[in-house]
Write a protein that holds these residues in place. Structure first.
Motif, PDB file in Angstrom:
ATOM      1  N   ALA A   1      34.272  -2.333  18.560  1.00  0.00           N
ATOM      2  CA  ALA A   1      33.639  -3.308  17.672  1.00  0.00           C
ATOM      3  C   ALA A   1      32.115  -3.231  17.746  1.00  0.00           C
ATOM      4  CB  ALA A   1      34.127  -4.712  18.034  1.00  0.00           C
ATOM      5  N   VAL A   2      31.557  -3.117  18.954  1.00  0.00           N
ATOM      6  CA  VAL A   2      30.098  -3.085  19.109  1.00  0.00           C
ATOM      7  C   VAL A   2      29.497  -1.875  18.397  1.00  0.00           C
ATOM      8  CG1 VAL A   2      28.223  -2.879  20.781  1.00  0.00           C
ATOM      9  CG2 VAL A   2      30.172  -4.373  21.272  1.00  0.00           C
ATOM     10  N   SER A   3      30.228  -0.764  18.373  1.00  0.00           N
ATOM     11  CA  SER A   3      29.726   0.445  17.719  1.00  0.00           C
ATOM     12  C   SER A   3      29.569   0.266  16.212  1.00  0.00           C
ATOM     13  CB  SER A   3      30.663   1.626  17.991  1.00  0.00           C
ATOM     14  OG  SER A   3      30.693   1.923  19.369  1.00  0.00           O
ATOM     15  N   GLY A   4      30.230  -0.755  15.652  1.00  0.00           N
ATOM     16  CA  GLY A   4      30.059  -1.038  14.233  1.00  0.00           C
ATOM     17  C   GLY A   4      28.614  -1.407  13.912  1.00  0.00           C
ATOM     18  N   ILE A   5      27.982  -2.142  14.820  1.00  0.00           N
ATOM     19  CA  ILE A   5      26.571  -2.518  14.636  1.00  0.00           C
ATOM     20  C   ILE A   5      25.701  -1.268  14.671  1.00  0.00           C
ATOM     21  CG2 ILE A   5      24.652  -3.835  15.611  1.00  0.00           C
ATOM     22  CD1 ILE A   5      26.815  -5.699  16.850  1.00  0.00           C
ATOM     23  N   THR A   6      25.929  -0.436  15.685  1.00  0.00           N
ATOM     24  CA  THR A   6      25.157   0.804  15.822  1.00  0.00           C
ATOM     25  C   THR A   6      25.337   1.703  14.601  1.00  0.00           C
ATOM     26  OG1 THR A   6      25.557   0.688  18.204  1.00  0.00           O
ATOM     27  CG2 THR A   6      24.715   2.765  17.335  1.00  0.00           C
ATOM     28  N   ARG A   7      26.555   1.775  14.091  1.00  0.00           N
ATOM     29  CA  ARG A   7      26.846   2.632  12.930  1.00  0.00           C
ATOM     30  C   ARG A   7      26.040   2.189  11.715  1.00  0.00           C
ATOM     31  NH1 ARG A   7      27.280   6.399  10.127  1.00  0.00           N
ATOM     32  NH2 ARG A   7      29.062   7.054   8.883  1.00  0.00           N
ATOM     33  N   LEU A   8      25.990   0.898  11.450  1.00  0.00           N
ATOM     34  CA  LEU A   8      25.246   0.398  10.294  1.00  0.00           C
ATOM     35  C   LEU A   8      23.746   0.651  10.455  1.00  0.00           C
ATOM     36  CD1 LEU A   8      27.099  -2.979   9.606  1.00  0.00           C
ATOM     37  CD2 LEU A   8      27.228  -0.888   8.256  1.00  0.00           C
ATOM     38  N   ILE A   9      23.228   0.437  11.659  1.00  0.00           N
ATOM     39  CA  ILE A   9      21.796   0.678  11.900  1.00  0.00           C
ATOM     40  C   ILE A   9      21.472   2.157  11.735  1.00  0.00           C
ATOM     41  CG2 ILE A   9      19.981   0.615  13.656  1.00  0.00           C
ATOM     42  CD1 ILE A   9      21.226  -1.973  14.697  1.00  0.00           C
ATOM     43  N   ASP A  10      22.388   3.037  12.217  1.00  0.00           N
ATOM     44  CA  ASP A  10      22.187   4.477  12.051  1.00  0.00           C
ATOM     45  C   ASP A  10      22.166   4.876  10.581  1.00  0.00           C
ATOM     46  OD1 ASP A  10      22.027   4.833  14.755  1.00  0.00           O
ATOM     47  OD2 ASP A  10      24.100   5.516  15.002  1.00  0.00           O
ATOM     48  N   MET A  11      22.911   4.158   9.753  1.00  0.00           N
ATOM     49  CA  MET A  11      22.901   4.430   8.313  1.00  0.00           C
ATOM     50  C   MET A  11      21.556   4.073   7.681  1.00  0.00           C
ATOM     51  SD  MET A  11      26.542   3.104   6.823  1.00  0.00           S
ATOM     52  CE  MET A  11      28.112   3.724   7.406  1.00  0.00           C
ATOM     53  N   GLY A  12      20.839   3.148   8.335  1.00  0.00           N
ATOM     54  CA  GLY A  12      19.562   2.707   7.785  1.00  0.00           C
ATOM     55  C   GLY A  12      19.527   1.250   7.386  1.00  0.00           C
ATOM     56  N   VAL A  13      20.593   0.504   7.704  1.00  0.00           N
ATOM     57  CA  VAL A  13      20.631  -0.930   7.381  1.00  0.00           C
ATOM     58  C   VAL A  13      19.717  -1.682   8.346  1.00  0.00           C
ATOM     59  CG1 VAL A  13      22.086  -2.976   7.157  1.00  0.00           C
ATOM     60  CG2 VAL A  13      22.996  -0.722   6.534  1.00  0.00           C
ATOM     61  N   GLU A  14      18.887  -2.564   7.832  1.00  0.00           N
ATOM     62  CA  GLU A  14      17.985  -3.347   8.674  1.00  0.00           C
ATOM     63  C   GLU A  14      18.795  -4.327   9.533  1.00  0.00           C
ATOM     64  OE1 GLU A  14      14.824  -3.096   9.191  1.00  0.00           O
ATOM     65  OE2 GLU A  14      14.550  -1.460   7.749  1.00  0.00           O
ATOM     66  N   PRO A  15      18.443  -4.460  10.818  1.00  0.00           N
ATOM     67  CA  PRO A  15      19.188  -5.359  11.707  1.00  0.00           C
ATOM     68  C   PRO A  15      19.284  -6.790  11.186  1.00  0.00           C
ATOM     69  CG  PRO A  15      17.749  -3.929  12.986  1.00  0.00           C
ATOM     70  CD  PRO A  15      17.413  -3.688  11.548  1.00  0.00           C
ATOM     71  N   TYR A  16      18.214  -7.294  10.563  1.00  0.00           N
ATOM     72  CA  TYR A  16      18.252  -8.684  10.109  1.00  0.00           C
ATOM     73  C   TYR A  16      19.294  -8.876   9.002  1.00  0.00           C
ATOM     74  CZ  TYR A  16      15.609  -7.637   5.823  1.00  0.00           C
ATOM     75  OH  TYR A  16      15.208  -7.143   4.609  1.00  0.00           O
ATOM     76  N   LEU A  17      19.568  -7.817   8.211  1.00  0.00           N
ATOM     77  CA  LEU A  17      20.600  -7.919   7.175  1.00  0.00           C
ATOM     78  C   LEU A  17      21.990  -7.978   7.803  1.00  0.00           C
ATOM     79  CD1 LEU A  17      19.271  -5.398   4.488  1.00  0.00           C
ATOM     80  CD2 LEU A  17      19.273  -7.902   4.362  1.00  0.00           C
ATOM     81  N   ILE A  18      22.192  -7.207   8.880  1.00  0.00           N
ATOM     82  CA  ILE A  18      23.483  -7.243   9.581  1.00  0.00           C
ATOM     83  C   ILE A  18      23.727  -8.624  10.158  1.00  0.00           C
ATOM     84  CG2 ILE A  18      24.833  -6.259  11.483  1.00  0.00           C
ATOM     85  CD1 ILE A  18      23.180  -3.681  11.165  1.00  0.00           C
ATOM     86  N   SER A  19      22.726  -9.147  10.854  1.00  0.00           N
ATOM     87  CA  SER A  19      22.886 -10.459  11.502  1.00  0.00           C
ATOM     88  C   SER A  19      23.045 -11.578  10.486  1.00  0.00           C
ATOM     89  CB  SER A  19      21.700 -10.738  12.425  1.00  0.00           C
ATOM     90  OG  SER A  19      20.494 -10.813  11.688  1.00  0.00           O
TER      91      SER A  19
END
Length: 566
Positions: A422-440
């Motif tokens: 599950a935690v790797s899902g966050i890393t995957r999105l950030i690696d794609m280029g998604v800004e952390p604040y959008l994920i949160s």
């Protein structure tokens, strides 16, 4: 008593009758070894024999078949209609007569078993072959089917939408025909269904053709005759015909589908062909049209089911289900959608492929060749005023950002990611280029999952808790107190595997305020996982151990499916 004389070779006959010289025969034999063609074809190509008046009747006698001069006969339209134009052109044949359930077909290669098998796949009659020249066959095809018949047929195939084609679902369990490729395929399908297989793999190798079933996530060899290799092209052609695919195309991948009925069960079969060094590899995915999706059957604990139920009833946000291919992500998403599928809600999905049809839900299949991607489909779906949307998979930055914008504008979005936990899902999105604040801001929860095999109930026996198991699971004495583990010995019911059926194990990572803050500060995945564990997150391995404690599965099975996560 007169002994049988050995049958003379064609070249010898031609030389003895003065139709060719010894020198011409040597030249033809040399060229034949280079091309692999029949000697007769080589002699005609070189211009050494007269095809029509002398050679073809002689060749027919040598082969033991009848010769037909197509220029001297008229073929009725009813007979021509027995074989569609595209097949006549592909196999270079022409039907000439139909009597007493026997279709006579003219070909320049009357003993070629591939032609006979190929024609047998598309007509429900016995096939008799006669000899005709290739040139006369080509002229007859133009005469009876019309100039450009193949082109028109291909154009019709291209413009006819698959959904407009009437599909007849055949009950293959009631078919009792003579020996044929079609009957063999039906037997393979029925055996796969009996073994609860989800996939059938038909794989060609240099001198072999393997058939394997995937049962409970594990491939098993099917017992098939060693001579099956000789029929690999006929098998693929038959499956392509059933799937309405191009049987002449063997160089490019193709995907199709067809339906069959076994007893009272309708099966939706998804077919994929992949060119390999030794021929086309075929995979048939077996989906039951009657399958129902229920959150109660996912293998969740009562607490986890209550949390997931609250999650899917949120008014907006994104719920990501993560895991490798074959981990049951689509099944979980369909169960969630079924739970909230009400008359007052508009639900739209975009998938690749659509695995099951869900009543009351609008489902869209992506088609990248014509530009219908996940991103483009998402934009169009918004114009249809949905309440809930499902994206089959987030594969790129564009799709991820659109899904987030949709969630931030008041929609509930479900999607998947290919990550190990599950935690790797966050890393995957950030690696794609998604800004952390959008994920949160947009994501509500990441759910990792795997499918584990369950111990066969008929051969279940007590096992032994070894030090290796304690080490692999990181267990404490408190974890193992009073625990009895089980295993399956193997029996006929489970085909000696010791397992029967599968169930999910899960890892929920809800985005609490602390987790959102860590994401915004670009904390490492290790830091996020540590905080999540402090807040009560149960890992896949820990959830698997609970299944072991309950006597549902074995420690070895849990380790097998979670080893990437350890």
């Amino acid at each position: 008593m007169v002994e049988n004389q050995p049958k003379k070779r064609l070249g010898e006959i031609l030389v003895q009758n003065g139709l060719i010289t010894e020198e011409q025969l040597e030249i033809a034999l040399k060229k034949q070894r280079e091309t692999g063609e029949l000697l007769g074809v080589t002699l005609m190509t070189l211009g050494f024999v007269d095809e029509e008046s002398v050679f073809m009747p002689l060749l027919a006698g040598q082969l033991g078949v009848e010769f037909v001069n197509l220029r001297n006969i008229n073929i009725s339209r009813e007979v021509i209609a027995r074989i569609p134009a595209k097949f006549a052109i592909y196999y270079k044949v022409i039907p000439v007569e139909f009597q007493e359930d026997v279709l006579t077909v003219a070909t320049s290669h009357p003993l070629d078993i591939n032609i006979i098998d190929g024609i047998s796949l598309i007509v429900p009659f016995k096939i008799k072959t006669v000899l005709a020249s290739e040139k006369d066959i080509a002229e007859a095809v133009r005469k009876y089917y019309g100039v450009g018949a193949e082109t028109i047929a291909r154009m019709m195939d291209a413009v006819q939408p698959p959904d407009t084609v009437e599909t007849k679902i055949t009950d293959i369990s009631e078919i009792d025909s003579e020996a044929s490729i079609g009957k063999f395929i039906n037997q393979i399908l029925m055996e796969a269904y009996r073994q609860r297989a989800t996939d059938i793999h038909i794989e060609p190798f240099e001198n072999d053709l393997l058939v394997r079933y995937r049962v409970d996530g594990i491939l098993r060899d099917a017992q098939v005759p060693g001579t099956l290799f000789h029929f690999k092209d006929s098998i693929n052609s038959r499956i392509k015909i059933m799937s309405r695919l191009n049987i002449a195309e063997k160089r490019l991948p193709q995907d199709g589908r067809f339906q069959v009925r076994i007893g009272n069960t309708d099966l939706d079969l998804r077919v994929s062909f992949l060119p390999t060094q030794f021929g086309e590899s075929t995979v048939i995915r077996i989906l039951s049209s009657a399958k129902l999706y229920n959150m109660n059957e996912l293998g969740l604990s009562a607490q986890e089911q209550t949390y997931l139920d609250r999650l899917v009833h949120k008014p907006h946000g994104i719920i990501y289900v993560t895991g490798p291919t074959g981990s049951g992500k689509t099944t979980t998403l369909y169960a969630c959608l079924s739970r909230i599928n009400k008359a007052d809600r508009k639900i739209i999905t975009i998938e690749d492929p659509i695995e099951y049809q869900l009543k009351g839900i609008t489902q869209v299949q992506i088609h990248p060749v014509i530009g219908l991607t996940f991103a483009r489909g998402l934009r169009s779906m918004l114009r249809h005023d949905p309440d809930i949307m499902m994206v089959g998979e987030v594969r790129d930055l564009e799709t991820a950002e659109i899904a987030i914008q949709i969630a931030l504008t008041g929609h509930l979005v479900f999607s998947t990611l290919h990550t190990n936990d599950a935690v790797s899902g966050i890393t995957r999105l950030i690696d794609m280029g998604v800004e952390p604040y959008l994920i949160s801001s947009a994501v509500e929860c990441f759910i990792a999952q795997r499918l584990i095999r369950l111990i066969c109930p008929r051969c279940k026996t007590e096992g032994k808790l070894t030090p290796d198991i304690i080490h692999d699971f990181g267990l404490t004495p408190q974890d193992t107190e009073g625990v009895v583990i089980y295993e399956g010995k193997g029996c006929n019911y489970c085909t000696n595997s010791g397992y029967y059926g599968r169930e999910g194990i899960y890892e929920f990572l809800p985005l609490t305020e602390d987790i959102r803050e860590l994401i915004n500060t670009r904390a490492s995945s290790g830091q996020i996982k540590k905080k999540a564990l402090e807040q009560g997150m149960k890992t896949l391995l820990r959830h698997g151990w609970e299944k072991v404690r309950q006597g549902l599965t074995t420690p070895e099975e849990v380790i097998r499916v979670t080893k990437e996560e350890n």
